[in-house]
Write a protein that holds these residues in place. Sequence first.
Motif, PDB file in Angstrom:
ATOM      1  N   GLY A 125       0.820  -1.210   0.000  1.00  0.00           N
ATOM      2  CA  GLY A 125       0.000   0.000   0.000  1.00  0.00           C
ATOM      3  C   GLY A 125       0.850   1.255   0.000  1.00  0.00           C
ATOM      4  O   GLY A 125       0.553   2.223  -0.705  1.00  0.00           O
ATOM      5  N   GLY A 151      -7.986  -0.486  -1.026  1.00  0.00           N
ATOM      6  CA  GLY A 151      -8.154  -1.563  -0.046  1.00  0.00           C
ATOM      7  C   GLY A 151      -9.368  -2.426  -0.354  1.00  0.00           C
ATOM      8  O   GLY A 151      -9.307  -3.657  -0.261  1.00  0.00           O
ATOM      9  N   PHE A 207      -7.495  -5.210   3.321  1.00  0.00           N
ATOM     10  CA  PHE A 207      -8.251  -3.971   3.160  1.00  0.00           C
ATOM     11  C   PHE A 207      -7.501  -2.788   3.778  1.00  0.00           C
ATOM     12  O   PHE A 207      -7.408  -1.710   3.178  1.00  0.00           O
ATOM     13  CB  PHE A 207      -9.636  -4.095   3.793  1.00  0.00           C
ATOM     14  CG  PHE A 207     -10.389  -2.794   3.818  1.00  0.00           C
ATOM     15  CD1 PHE A 207     -10.957  -2.283   2.656  1.00  0.00           C
ATOM     16  CD2 PHE A 207     -10.503  -2.067   4.994  1.00  0.00           C
ATOM     17  CE1 PHE A 207     -11.631  -1.065   2.666  1.00  0.00           C
ATOM     18  CE2 PHE A 207     -11.172  -0.857   5.017  1.00  0.00           C
ATOM     19  CZ  PHE A 207     -11.742  -0.351   3.855  1.00  0.00           C
TER      20      PHE A 207
END
Length: 141
Positions: A66, A85, A130
């Motif tokens: 991420g 996510g 997520f």
Amino acid sequence: MQHWGMSMLCFWVCYILVTIVGILHTVFNIYVLHMKPMDSSSMGEGYERTKPWHPLYNIVLFSLAGYWYMRSLETPALPEALMTGAIWAGICILFDVFGWVLIKHPWSLSFREFYIDYQPWISLIYLAIFFGPIIGYLFAR
């Protein structure tokens, strides 16, 4: 999503890396710690003892993915992290059905084994996936 290709690169590299880490952990347990391997009735102690670690692999590695994705954006934003996510978790949920349940291989599981017996770990894994881009966003901004 600002950069679909980069997002998918980050996701799939991470998904493969998490899978490799899990396999290596299982192999370590069997060959170094001398835990029981898979047999005809179970996945074996070597694998079963890795389950509590699976959410940890995912939160660390998907947060790094991420971060990698968010750093690739000109203007990282929380809505982008939330959408990323959700997409990553959704793809993972769909892919897992095929990769770990429907397509038969030595490590495949039944629906019950994967979605019920693997609780709470599988739910924590999907939450980690997520939240990975969100955590990545918090470090990238």
